[in-house]
Enzyme design. Structure first.
Site, PDB file in Angstrom:
ATOM      1  N   LYS A 175      45.645   2.694   8.048  1.00 17.57           N
ATOM      2  CA  LYS A 175      46.527   2.206   6.987  1.00 17.57           C
ATOM      3  C   LYS A 175      45.869   1.082   6.183  1.00 17.57           C
ATOM      4  O   LYS A 175      45.063   0.313   6.720  1.00 17.57           O
ATOM      5  CB  LYS A 175      47.847   1.688   7.591  1.00 17.57           C
ATOM      6  N   HIS A 201      50.516   0.555   4.075  1.00 16.69           N
ATOM      7  CA  HIS A 201      51.174   0.031   5.262  1.00 16.69           C
ATOM      8  C   HIS A 201      52.527  -0.608   4.974  1.00 16.69           C
ATOM      9  O   HIS A 201      53.433  -0.580   5.810  1.00 16.69           O
ATOM     10  CB  HIS A 201      50.251  -0.996   5.932  1.00 16.69           C
ATOM     11  N   TYR A 203      45.840  -3.876  12.461  1.00 13.05           N
ATOM     12  CA  TYR A 203      45.908  -3.945  13.925  1.00 13.05           C
ATOM     13  C   TYR A 203      44.644  -4.591  14.503  1.00 13.05           C
ATOM     14  O   TYR A 203      44.614  -4.930  15.686  1.00 13.05           O
ATOM     15  CB  TYR A 203      46.046  -2.551  14.542  1.00 13.05           C
ATOM     16  N   ASP A 221      46.890   6.860  15.948  1.00 12.13           N
ATOM     17  CA  ASP A 221      47.351   6.025  14.835  1.00 12.13           C
ATOM     18  C   ASP A 221      46.859   4.592  14.995  1.00 12.13           C
ATOM     19  O   ASP A 221      47.089   3.957  16.023  1.00 12.13           O
ATOM     20  CB  ASP A 221      48.884   6.043  14.800  1.00 12.13           C
TER      21      ASP A 221
END
Length: 285
Positions: free
Chosen positions: A76, A109, A51, A46
């Site tokens: 996401k 997200h 990120y 994931d």
């Protein structure tokens, strides 16, 4: 090899019930952390555009030398890329950064901004075969129901905060009603509450089975039917996290963990005006 259970999503796609999360992994070790997790038996990986590590995750996937079709890769769409056209462009950019030609699970997200425009883009990408499953993240029951009532295609997954300290069973009931699989982030209280690992209930159960408190937490969520993510850059802890399928908690032990619920988030409150403002103005990388 550790055998991770499989759940079947509402479109028939099979998803591993335990996955490796990558938020806040050190950039310099992220690729090797991902590769090692895959070698240990993790198949669900994931990540997210926000990120800022999709390229590193992609390198880790290649380093593992495990065939792509054996992996289940999630990323996401961030709120700055919501809207129909921008979502499509952002999806292609994520594919390029990851170095793969399809996504197994693509999530909105956050439940803010032009999510309906973005969802239309995800529906089309899904129908074109570029995504095997589409879903959402951090959607409270009211936001989930609103989307399900207006979308052509229901989400397959809702990734939400879920830990012994914040057990969202009412939310899970609404997700179950609409056939949406709940996936947990923050299973260890997002690392913000180290006291979780010394909870007498968890430590006592762990002692019985010769397992850590973290392993007991993961086992608890798995037995409750929640797809669960765990994250660590420590190879020893990675091995521990995936070694949870050789014991089973009793009903009494499960109930004891139920009683640890504090009833509030351990991180950000997605229904707080101040936190919504923070997501729009400060959370973007």
């Amino acid at each position: 090899m550790n055998k991770v259970p499989i759940v079947k999503l509402n479109n028939g796609v099979e998803m591993p019930q335990l996955g490796f999360g990558t938020l806040h992994l050190p950039q310099e070790t992220c690729a090797e952390d991902v590769a090692n997790a895959i070698r240990l038996g993790f198949r669900l990986i994931d990540t997210a555009k926000n990120y800022a590590n999709e390229e590193e995750v992609g390198r880790g996937i290649k380093m593992s030398e495990v065939p792509r079709e054996q992996l289940f890769i999630t990323t996401k769409l961030w709120i700055k890329d919501y809207g129909y056209e921008r979502a499509k462009q952002a999806f292609e950019a994520s594919l390029k950064r990851l170095g793969i030609d399809y996504i197994d699970l693509y999530l909105l997200h956050q439940p803010f901004g032009d999510l309906h425009g973005a969802w239309r883009a995800l529906e089309e990408l899904y129908e074109e075969g570029k995504i095997r499953a589409i879903g959402v993240s951090n959607f409270s029951p009211d936001r989930l129901v609103d989307l399900c009532q207006t979308a052509r295609i229901h989400p397959m997954v809702n990734q939400i905060e879920f830990s012994p300290y914040f057990q969202q069973w009412r939310a899970k009931q609404w997700n179950d009603k609409y056939g949406v699989q709940v996936e947990a982030w923050g299973a260890m209280a997002s690392g913000n509450h180290p006291e979780l690992f010394t909870e007498p209930t968890l430590v006592g159960i762990g002692t019985k089975y010769e397992k850590s408190a973290a392993q007991v937490i993961l086992r608890y969520l798995i037995q409750r039917g929640v797809v669960t993510l765990c994250r660590t850059d420590n190879p020893k802890h990675q091995q521990e996290d995936i070694s949870i399928f050789d014991f089973e908690l009793t009903d009494t032990e499960m109930h004891a963990i139920d009683l640890l619920d504090r009833g509030h988030t351990m991180a950000k409150d997605h229904r707080s005006p101040e936190d919504v403002e923070w997501f729009h103005t400060q959370a973007t990388r």
